[in-house]
Design an enzyme around this catalytic site. Structure first.
Site, PDB file in Angstrom:
ATOM      1  N   GLU A  74       0.692  -4.729  -0.305  1.00 54.75           N
ATOM      2  CA  GLU A  74       0.000  -3.845   0.648  1.00 54.75           C
ATOM      3  C   GLU A  74      -1.303  -3.318   0.046  1.00 54.75           C
ATOM      4  OE1 GLU A  74       0.781  -3.521   3.763  1.00 54.75           O
ATOM      5  OE2 GLU A  74       2.522  -4.799   3.448  1.00 54.75           O
ATOM      6  N   ASP A  93      -0.849 -11.623  -1.523  1.00 54.17           N
ATOM      7  CA  ASP A  93       0.218 -12.118  -2.412  1.00 54.17           C
ATOM      8  C   ASP A  93      -0.336 -12.383  -3.804  1.00 54.17           C
ATOM      9  OD1 ASP A  93       2.124 -11.975  -0.465  1.00 54.17           O
ATOM     10  OD2 ASP A  93       2.241 -14.139  -0.077  1.00 54.17           O
TER      11      ASP A  93
HETATM   12 ZN    ZN Z   1       0.554  -8.533   4.286  1.00 50.40          ZN
END
Ligand code: ZN
Length: 420
Positions: free
Chosen positions: A278, A365
């Site tokens: 996030e 990621d």
């Molecule tokens: Zn995401």
């Protein structure tokens, strides 16, 4: 029917047919993998969970088909039955064409058109989600949510409509620029105050309890240069067992929110990796980029409405009398028709937005992998979330390419392993 009416009808039907076709493609694809967990997912889901994920996917796809057909049929009926010009005439005859009345017409019509969708929303929550063990919403909460939504729309949406219509009369031909600017400013304001004012109306937020876990998350935030004043836990379990994490607000108002369901399902390093993902969205400026696009969309939309409001063929196609002028009543039909038709056109652009948003997911990621100094926690977290949410592990590539805002589990693991 006018040529434009035929084009509009064709676009509505084309969308419905495309959605049914994609859904069918996906269902067939999913069924061919039904009997056995594909080898790559052996460690992710056991046999019975995998079967349930297939059933969940198929049930949702079939239900989605019904909703799509219903929505298309209703849109055609509303647009081509003469209902709208009739309602507009009745409304103006009873309440006049003042700005307050015209804003009222748009508001009431919007509410009325959302009512037929309610039984579907109810069914999705209390039949489908319930059947697969996700639903935790009570009927009382569900009804209260709708009423709160209506109240917020009345308190925020109606005054905004009034202001936009006022701008038409105040600024004449350039009204759409002013209107777009005001709407954007309003949206930013809502984004700013939503965490403090709107979201607590729906959920309870409690600061994460003191302790090693909280320290661990704050250390991550400091390490990644994401100063945050609070990490809060939201009672997502009040409505559903699905889990999530997000952060909201800007600047001083920013806060990280973790669903209680997420904390219950994941280990501490896994939650940390989700949080790192996030934060990656923030640090890679994805939020600002997405926001810029939606701001641009508002300007394009108002430019389109202003242009359509000057086209006689547009009004005639749907049975409205055309008036050239800058009174609210001259523009309101164009606003209403545009709002109804926007999705019909926007649908064809949604895959582009999704390609873009999937790229952001890969970037977030990758950011998380660097921030964590390892990839295993995030991979484990993604696997568990897929399992707990009964995600479809084997969507048809065209289906996921069209609809998915996130890459599939396999794609994300691949990228994390390969260092994409
Ligand atoms: Zn995401």
């Amino acid at each position: 029917m006018s040529p434009f009416a035929i084009i509009a009808l064709a676009l509505i039907l084309a969308r419905a047919v495309t959605e049914l076709w994609l859904s069918r493609l996906n269902q067939c694809h999913v069924r061919t993998h039904r009997n056995e967990v594909p080898p790559v997912f052996r460690g992710v889901m056991d046999e019975s969970t995998y079967r349930r994920s297939i059933d969940y996917t198929l049930v949702k796809n079939r239900f989605g088909n019904i909703v799509n057909v219903f929505d298309a049929a209703m849109l055609v009926a509303v647009l081509f039955s003469g209902l709208l010009p009739w309602a507009f005439g009745k409304f103006s005859a009873s309440f006049g064409i003042s700005i307050l009345a015209m804003a009222g017409f748009l508001f009431v019509t919007g509410i009325a058109l959302s009512i037929p969708g309610l039984p579907f929303a109810w069914y999705a929550q209390f039949k489908i989600e319930e059947r697969f063990g996700f639903n935790t919403t009570t009927t009382k909460t569900w009804i209260a949510d709708r009423l709160k939504g209506l109240l917020i729309a009345a308190l925020l949406g109606y005054p905004l409509l009034v202001l936009v219509l006022k701008l038409i009369e105040w600024t004449g031909a350039s009204w759409w620029l002013w209107a777009a600017a005001v709407v954007v400013a309003f949206q930013l304001l809502v984004l700013l105050v939503a965490p403090a004012i709107i979201m607590p109306l729906f959920n309870k937020f409690t600061p994460l309890a003191e302790g090693a876990f909280r320290e661990r998350l704050f250390a991550l935030a400091r390490r990644t240069g994401f100063p945050t004043r609070s990490i809060e836990v939201m009672d997502g379990s009040k409505r559903s067992r699905h889990s999530n994490a997000f952060f909201t607000g800007f600047g001083r108002f920013r806060k990280i929110v973790l669903f209680d369901t997420l904390i219950a399902q994941l280990t501490e390093p896994e939650v940390e990796s989700v949080l790192a993902h996030e934060i990656g969205h923030y640090k890679k400026r994805h939020i600002i980029k997405m926001l810029s696009v939606s701001i641009a969309e508002v300007f394009v939309a108002f430019a389109a409405i202003a242009w359509l409001a000057r086209q006689q063929w547009f009004y005639r196609a749907f049975g409205f009398e055309h008036q050239t002028g800058f009174a609210a009543a001259d523009i309101v039909p164009a606003m209403l028709l545009f709002a109804l038709l926007a999705e019909t056109l926007g649908f064809w652009f949604s895959p582009l937005i999704h390609i873009w948003s999937r790229r952001f997911e890969y970037e977030a990621d990758a950011f998380a992998r660097v921030a964590m100094g390892e990839k295993q926690s995030l991979i484990q977290a993604l696997r568990k979330l897929s399992e707990k949410n009964l995600s479809n592990l084997t969507p048809h590539p065209l289906y996921s390419g069209f609809y998915y805002s996130h890459p599939t589990l396999l794609e994300r693991e691949h990228a994390l392993q390969g260092g994409k």
